[in-house]
Design a protein around this motif. Structure first.
Motif, PDB file in Angstrom:
ATOM      1  N   CYS A  58     162.363 -47.725  79.332  1.00  0.00           N
ATOM      2  CA  CYS A  58     163.532 -48.530  79.675  1.00  0.00           C
ATOM      3  C   CYS A  58     164.779 -47.657  79.737  1.00  0.00           C
ATOM      4  N   ALA A  59     165.583 -47.893  80.757  1.00  0.00           N
ATOM      5  CA  ALA A  59     166.817 -47.140  80.929  1.00  0.00           C
ATOM      6  C   ALA A  59     167.948 -48.076  81.328  1.00  0.00           C
ATOM      7  N   SER A  60     169.154 -47.713  80.882  1.00  0.00           N
ATOM      8  CA  SER A  60     170.376 -48.386  81.294  1.00  0.00           C
ATOM      9  C   SER A  60     170.407 -49.866  80.919  1.00  0.00           C
ATOM     10  N   ASN A  61     169.915 -50.177  79.725  1.00  0.00           N
ATOM     11  CA  ASN A  61     170.007 -51.532  79.188  1.00  0.00           C
ATOM     12  C   ASN A  61     171.175 -51.607  78.207  1.00  0.00           C
ATOM     13  N   THR A  62     171.875 -52.744  78.189  1.00  0.00           N
ATOM     14  CA  THR A  62     173.029 -52.919  77.314  1.00  0.00           C
ATOM     15  C   THR A  62     172.955 -54.271  76.611  1.00  0.00           C
ATOM     16  N   PHE A  71     155.326 -44.853  74.330  1.00  0.00           N
ATOM     17  CA  PHE A  71     154.244 -44.650  75.282  1.00  0.00           C
ATOM     18  C   PHE A  71     154.407 -43.283  75.933  1.00  0.00           C
ATOM     19  N   THR A  72     153.355 -42.813  76.608  1.00  0.00           N
ATOM     20  CA  THR A  72     153.382 -41.500  77.250  1.00  0.00           C
ATOM     21  C   THR A  72     153.309 -41.662  78.765  1.00  0.00           C
ATOM     22  N   PRO A  73     154.091 -40.923  79.531  1.00  0.00           N
ATOM     23  CA  PRO A  73     155.177 -40.016  79.163  1.00  0.00           C
ATOM     24  C   PRO A  73     156.506 -40.642  79.562  1.00  0.00           C
ATOM     25  N   ASN A  74     157.016 -41.575  78.826  1.00  0.00           N
ATOM     26  CA  ASN A  74     158.166 -42.369  79.226  1.00  0.00           C
ATOM     27  C   ASN A  74     159.495 -41.767  78.770  1.00  0.00           C
ATOM     28  N   PHE A  75     160.571 -42.327  79.301  1.00  0.00           N
ATOM     29  CA  PHE A  75     161.913 -41.818  79.037  1.00  0.00           C
ATOM     30  C   PHE A  75     162.817 -43.002  78.718  1.00  0.00           C
ATOM     31  N   ALA A  76     163.327 -43.032  77.499  1.00  0.00           N
ATOM     32  CA  ALA A  76     164.277 -44.067  77.087  1.00  0.00           C
ATOM     33  C   ALA A  76     165.667 -43.442  77.085  1.00  0.00           C
ATOM     34  N   GLN A  77     166.487 -43.833  78.038  1.00  0.00           N
ATOM     35  CA  GLN A  77     167.778 -43.172  78.168  1.00  0.00           C
ATOM     36  C   GLN A  77     168.847 -44.112  78.716  1.00  0.00           C
ATOM     37  N   TYR A  78     170.086 -43.799  78.370  1.00  0.00           N
ATOM     38  CA  TYR A  78     171.269 -44.538  78.817  1.00  0.00           C
ATOM     39  C   TYR A  78     171.236 -46.006  78.386  1.00  0.00           C
ATOM     40  N   ASN A  79     170.660 -46.271  77.232  1.00  0.00           N
ATOM     41  CA  ASN A  79     170.689 -47.610  76.673  1.00  0.00           C
ATOM     42  C   ASN A  79     171.815 -47.699  75.655  1.00  0.00           C
ATOM     43  N   SER A  80     172.404 -48.902  75.479  1.00  0.00           N
ATOM     44  CA  SER A  80     173.536 -49.011  74.574  1.00  0.00           C
ATOM     45  C   SER A  80     173.577 -50.362  73.874  1.00  0.00           C
TER      46      SER A  80
END
Length: 309
Positions: free
Chosen positions: A17-21, A48-57
């Motif tokens: 998940c990315a960019s969730n607020t 999970f592999t190979p995921n990216f969790a980024q830009y969440n706030s």
């Protein structure tokens, strides 16, 4: 408005998940906005592999409140196996927002037998009246424990500007054990500025690995350690180039024993440093003040000696 978490986990940006607020905003809300009874906060975490969790706030503002339980709370990190990445995830407490935690807080974390990159994750407490109450538990900024070498835990940050952190236990900046990758836990930092304050009562370890720092700067910026000990650097080969800097009338006070290891730095440029005892293994010189600003060195009833200074 009251939201009861029923002792469940609060997820913000989990897995790929990315960019969730998520916003907890008390403005114009009768009785404010309160989210309570959440056992755990996982903000920008991988499972999970190979995921990216980024830009969440997660934003807590305008007298909104969040109550967290006794589990570990993570801003940028992982909780399951193999390789992940968490980057630029943010917990922001502003304009009178309040977070009450009964568990440990990790800002950038990778754990035993797991690898991955966790960088640029931040917790910000900004503005007068904004509060993070740790309930006596610890804060870790950049944390690795286990084997493996293919990871980075870098550039994670705790920033306090005008707000307050209270009832904190131990504070650890850049912790790493096991594996050849320990040198990759670096460039993590704690900054108090423009009236930011931190009240901690547990042991402070600044830079058990390399190139990390604490800075206390600006009027009314205070870190009070309530008599606990503080180390800057460590005995290991990787524990170098770490520093504590006090500047522009900032205050670091009530240290029990301050230990400064070789190839690490203590910079009292201007402001106040108070401690009871010192252990000095470095040959670096120490000066109170930069020759321009007023600087105060307080000896709080113990024994302090400084090599070459």
């Amino acid at each position: 408005t009251l939201v009861d978490g029923a002792n469940q986990t609060l997820y913000v940006g989990y897995g790929a998940c990315a960019s969730n607020t998520v916003v907890i905003d008390g403005k114009g809300v009768s009785g404010s906005a309160i989210m309570t009874n959440f056992s755990r906060l996982l903000l920008g975490t991988e499972a999970f592999t190979p995921n990216f969790a980024q830009y969440n706030s997660l934003l807590v503002t305008n007298n909104g409140s969040l109550y967290l339980g006794t589990s570990d709370h993570i801003v940028g990190g992982h909780i399951a196996a193999n390789v992940y990445q968490s980057a630029s995830n943010l917990l922001e407490i502003v304009q009178g927002g309040r977070v009450y935690s009964a568990g440990q807080l990790y800002i950038g974390k990778t754990a035993a037998a797991y690898q991955g990159n966790h960088y640029g994750n931040r917790v910000v407490v900004r503005d007068a009246g904004s509060l993070l109450d740790m309930g006596g538990d610890s804060i870790y900024i950049g944390w690795f424990n286990g084997g493996g070498a293919n990871f980075l835990v870098r550039d994670n940050e705790l920033w306090v500007e005008g707000g307050m952190i209270t009832n904190a236990g131990a504070i650890t900046i850049s912790f790493g054990t096991g594996g050849g990758g320990s040198t990759s836990v670096s460039w993590n930092r704690l900054i108090l500025t423009n009236g930011g304050s931190l009240f901690s009562r547990g042991t402070v370890a600044l830079g058990q690995i390399s190139n990390s720092w604490g800075m206390v700067t600006g009027p009314n910026s205070v870190w009070d350690m309530a008599g606990a000990s503080m180390t800057i650097g460590g005995a290991g080969a990787y524990a170098i180039s770490n520093s504590l800097t006090i500047d522009q009338t900032g205050t670091v006070d009530n240290i029990g024993t301050l230990t400064l290891y070789t190839n690490n730095m203590l910079n009292l440029l201007g402001g106040t440093l108070g401690m009871a005892n010192t252990i000095w293994t470095t040959t670096n010189s120490f000066a109170a003040g930069d020759g321009i600003q007023a600087a105060t060195l307080k000896i709080l009833g113990g024994t302090c000696s400084f090599k070459n200074g």
